[in-house]
Design an enzyme around this catalytic site. Structure first.
Site, PDB file in Angstrom:
ATOM      1  N   VAL A  71       8.445   2.064  12.820  1.00 54.94           N
ATOM      2  CA  VAL A  71       9.557   1.511  12.037  1.00 54.94           C
ATOM      3  C   VAL A  71       9.311   1.574  10.529  1.00 54.94           C
ATOM      4  O   VAL A  71      10.255   1.571   9.741  1.00 54.94           O
ATOM      5  CB  VAL A  71       9.862   0.047  12.433  1.00 54.94           C
ATOM      6  N   ARG A  73      11.809  -0.074  21.380  1.00 55.21           N
ATOM      7  CA  ARG A  73      11.795  -1.533  21.510  1.00 55.21           C
ATOM      8  C   ARG A  73      11.249  -2.149  20.231  1.00 55.21           C
ATOM      9  O   ARG A  73      10.248  -1.675  19.678  1.00 55.21           O
ATOM     10  CB  ARG A  73      10.907  -1.928  22.694  1.00 55.21           C
ATOM     11  N   GLY A 129       0.820  -1.208   0.000  1.00 56.06           N
ATOM     12  CA  GLY A 129       0.000   0.000   0.000  1.00 56.06           C
ATOM     13  C   GLY A 129       0.850   1.252   0.000  1.00 56.06           C
ATOM     14  O   GLY A 129       0.655   2.152  -0.800  1.00 56.06           O
ATOM     15  N   ASN A 146       9.342  -7.342  17.003  1.00 56.44           N
ATOM     16  CA  ASN A 146       9.847  -8.532  16.329  1.00 56.44           C
ATOM     17  C   ASN A 146      10.992  -8.092  15.429  1.00 56.44           C
ATOM     18  O   ASN A 146      10.759  -7.565  14.337  1.00 56.44           O
ATOM     19  CB  ASN A 146       8.747  -9.215  15.507  1.00 56.44           C
ATOM     20  N   PRO A 147      12.239  -8.253  15.870  1.00 50.36           N
ATOM     21  CA  PRO A 147      13.373  -7.747  15.086  1.00 50.36           C
ATOM     22  C   PRO A 147      13.425  -8.269  13.659  1.00 50.36           C
ATOM     23  O   PRO A 147      13.819  -7.533  12.744  1.00 50.36           O
ATOM     24  CB  PRO A 147      14.593  -8.217  15.893  1.00 50.36           C
ATOM     25  N   GLU A 185       7.858   3.847   8.314  1.00 47.92           N
ATOM     26  CA  GLU A 185       8.074   5.048   7.502  1.00 47.92           C
ATOM     27  C   GLU A 185       9.538   5.486   7.500  1.00 47.92           C
ATOM     28  O   GLU A 185      10.070   5.937   6.487  1.00 47.92           O
ATOM     29  CB  GLU A 185       7.206   6.205   8.030  1.00 47.92           C
ATOM     30  N   GLY A 238       1.697  -6.633   5.071  1.00 48.01           N
ATOM     31  CA  GLY A 238       3.032  -7.175   4.929  1.00 48.01           C
ATOM     32  C   GLY A 238       3.973  -6.764   6.028  1.00 48.01           C
ATOM     33  O   GLY A 238       5.079  -7.295   6.146  1.00 48.01           O
TER      34      GLY A 238
END
Length: 762
Positions: A727, A652, A244, A655-656, A729, A472
């Site tokens: 995270v 934080r 998107g 999920n890395p 943008e 995604g």
């Protein structure tokens, strides 16, 4: 959509927040089992195809539909003559709509490629063939093609985006070292792998729409206002989205056409927007131009920043790209002045494209800082560190967390920056010139309310239910991890249901606001569900814990027990069986506790309760520093990014593994912006000439080097309930200037207008 496929998750540590769990819907996607919006089987389906204008400005005088209507399979042709009975909808903020009609097929043409008619037929092929037979007569008027059109002018000053403190003009004049330069970025387009489109179906006065949506509740509200329906009468279904990047956050004119056609025909209608139509049915990033003036002392201390920016907008709406968005907050400066303008041209209204505002803003200021470093004969890294902002000089507030210094220093160490020879054209790799450059970036923390439901079923499985979406970025996965950790159940026991406006309300998946808001709601609901389970276990007549006198129970791996070695245990199916319950359901949101149920319901369909980065006591942002290496063939002028090292402060990481994927995706888009992407407009008629993926170039695997990403963030509990910051943008912001700065270092030629192509270097 419930994700309930058997899956392997790796170690138990991967199943909690902060674990590197693989995306739980991945198997569905790679095997083709995930169903996207235009794939839902629907009985009695008709197909619509758009007819678009071929002039930039004017008026539709006549639409000749006779040949189209006589074509095989054609059911209907809609033109500006048809009153579709629609009303204007409210804006994103939820302000009441004006009592005006809405014409998705207008008579007044405002840009080349505007939808002005639609053909509906039994098959898509029949509709497409008939659409070619529609003949349109125009009363053409002069148009403004783009920012370079002599008729464009200087545009409108947006006073609300003007920022100033100190006396920037006087400080600039007094500064011993000054630089001034103009920077430009072209039109850019989203180019999501999944084109736009929808299937619309009416059941009496209920409208069901299958459409890729970044905001199911907001889109349902806008469709409802178009058709003068209660919001609950519209249902948006969007479990999977094929990209998107900001283009699928609101309903668009073609959606109104399809839904109106379905109502008129009394049968479902599917409208699939063609790839060329994706370039004009909604707006990409607007073309921008900026002039930046910097003044500094001989030892590199900034004395003044003066910024003047402008972006193109449509002739019917003022949409700012906010070229001054990043400029005021990246560096310490006591004297600052920034102004933004919009320049109306005959184009579709620009939209939000990854890193809106901050992206072109960072291109300007980060290239200017590099030019200042060369004027000072100073290392560009040293200059940035020397002007590190200890607080937000624009708002006067302290940072919530800001690890940009760490991003610069750790990124430089991983990149090997200390080995850089500062002289342009001084580094080589065989016959190729080697260049190194830096670009910093930022994106604000935007906080939004959300709601979630936790359902504990009799078989021991846990459902996380939310109207939020996953395009995604990993929403399915991080919500499973959040619930698993808070409830004390294995992540394999958790199913996630998303992508439906009938489900609990959620923020838009845009502006990097969804993850922080929806994990907070899920965490709150899961903790409440845990407390409910424990209370029931202590009070149930058949429970082994009832007469223990215990006031503490734990839940681990889906089993309840006391914190002692001889404790009885009970799993969730056993507990629900003892209670005679087939499920337990808990619903929580992050809205104020005293808000009425009616106001809660309204909150999900608008952004009236969204909070910006400085609405509290702190200034909250994500930060990054990119280090780029380029190889330039001095004979042919071709540029290849050969290496990237990027360090991020995003708080934080939930999920890395998924975060790193988002960062790399942003960097890849930044490489495309720097070297490839450019919407080319015909100055004669305002037509986008490269409206396809053959001519509008985006990066492919062959264009992408090794990308190393580093996290330097620390938990920021002011930014979100679990300590994360956005995270999605920030990854693109600063990439293009890092590459442009590297190209200058390699060649000694400064390219200030993107993309950097060989004709600009030779």
């Amino acid at each position: 959509m419930t994700i309930m496929e058997p899956r392997k998750h790796g170690s138990s540590a991967d199943g909690v927040v902060g674990g590197r769990l693989s995306r739980i819907e991945g198997q569905l996607k790679v095997t083709g089992a995930a169903t996207y919006a235009l794939e839902y089987p629907t009985e009695g389906l008709a197909h619509a195809v758009l007819v678009q204008s071929t002039v930039a400005a004017g008026r539709v005088v006549k639409v000749d539909t006779a040949s189209a209507l006589s074509s095989p399979g054609v059911l209907m042709v809609l033109t500006p003559e048809d009153d579709l009975g629609l009303r204007v909808s409210g804006d994103w903020g939820g302000n009441p709509p004006e009592d005006l009609p809405y014409h998705p097929l207008p008579r007044e043409v405002q840009f080349n490629g505007q939808s002005i008619a639609a053909v509906v037929a039994e098959t898509r092929e029949q509709a497409a063939e008939a659409a070619r037979l529609v003949s349109v007569t125009y009363e053409e008027q002069p148009g403004v093609a783009d920012l370079d059109d002599p008729k464009a002018g200087e545009g409108k000053l947006l006073a609300h985006l003007s920022v100033a403190w100190g006396d920037a003009e006087a400080a600039l004049v007094a500064a011993p070292v000054r630089i001034e330069a103009d920077y430009r970025t072209p039109r850019e387009y989203h180019c999501a792998m999944e084109p736009h489109g929808l299937t619309a179906k009416w059941e009496d006065d209920q409208l069901i729409i299958w459409e890729p949506s970044q905001w199911s509740h907001g889109m349902a509200r806008m469709y409802a206002e178009w058709f003068s329906l209660p919001s609950e009468n519209v249902r948006i279904i969007s479990p999977f989205i094929g990209g998107g990047f900001g283009s699928k956050g609101q309903p668009l004119a073609f959606g109104a056409v399809a839904a109106a056609a379905a109502r008129k025909l009394g049968r479902p209608v599917r409208l699939a927007v063609t790839r060329p139509q994706n370039f004009t049915s909604y707006g990409g990033r607007a073309a921008t131009r900026q002039t930046i003036k910097l003044g500094a002392t001989p030892d590199g201390i900034l004395q003044a920043i003066i910024h003047r920016g402008a972006n193109e907008t449509s002739v019917y709406a003022d949409v700012p790209e906010q070229t001054g968005a990043a400029t005021p907050i990246l560096y310490k400066v006591e004297n600052f002045s920034s102004e933004s303008r919009v320049v109306p041209v005959n184009t579709v209204s620009p939209g939000a494209l990854r890193g809106p505002g901050k992206n072109p803003s960072a291109f300007g200021i980060e290239c200017a800082m590099e030019e200042l470093a060369y004027a000072l004969n100073m290392d560009p890294l040293e200059l940035r560190l020397k002007n590190y902002a200890d607080h937000d000089y624009q708002s006067g507030k302290p940072w919530s967390t800001r690890q940009l210094r760490e991003a610069l220093t750790q990124g430089a160490e991983a990149f090997g920056w200390s080995k850089r020879n500062p002289a342009p054209r001084s580094m080589r790799k065989g016959r190729k010139l080697l260049g190194w450059g830096i670009g910093c970036g930022t994106f604000p923390v935007i906080q939004a309310p959300s709601e979630a439901m936790i359902r504990i079923l009799s078989n021991g499985r846990v459902e996380v239910v939310s109207g939020s979406i996953d395009m995604g970025q990993g929403t399915y996965t991080i919500l499973a991890q959040t619930a698993s950790e808070a409830l004390g159940v294995p992540v394999d026991q958790v199913d996630v249901v998303l992508g439906d406006s009938r489900l609990p309300g959620a923020a838009i998946a845009g502006g990097s606001m969804l993850a922080g808001s929806i994990t907070g709601a899920v965490h709150k609901a899961a903790l409440a569900a845990r407390d409910e389970l424990i209370g029931l276990a202590l009070g149930a007549s058949g429970s082994p814990f009832r007469d223990t006198g215990a006031n503490t129970l734990t839940i681990q791996d889906g089993r309840l027990s006391l914190p002692r070695e001889d404790s009885p245990t009970m799993n969730l199916p056993e507990l629900l069986a003892s209670l005679g319950r087939d499920h337990i359901e808990i619903r929580r949101n992050t809205l104020p506790e005293d808000l009425s149920l009616q106001d809660q319901q309204k909150s999900w369909g608008n952004m009236s309760r969204v909070q910006g980065p400085t609405m509290g006591d702190y200034s909250m942002h994500s930060w990054c520093a990119h280090f780029a290496e380029v190889e330039v063939d001095e004979d042919f002028g071709t540029v290849r990014v050969s290496r990237m090292v990027s360090a991020f402060d995003c708080g934080r990481l939930y999920n890395p593994r998924l975060v790193e994927s988002q960062w790399r995706g942003g960097i890849i888009m930044g490489i495309g912006q720097a070297l490839l992407e450019e919407g080319v407009v015909d100055p004669r008629n305002g037509r986008t000439m490269n409206s396809n993926l053959g001519d509008y170039l985006v990066p492919t695997n062959a264009d992408i080097p090794d990308i190393e990403v580093i996290s330097v963030g620390i938990p920021d509990l002011r930014a979100s309930a679990l300590g994360g910051k956005g995270v999605g943008e920030v990854g693109i912001v600063g990439v293009a200037p890092a590459i442009a700065n590297a190209v200058f270092h390699a060649t000694g030629k400064r390219v200030r207008d993107l993309p950097i192509t060989l004709e600009k270097l030779i």
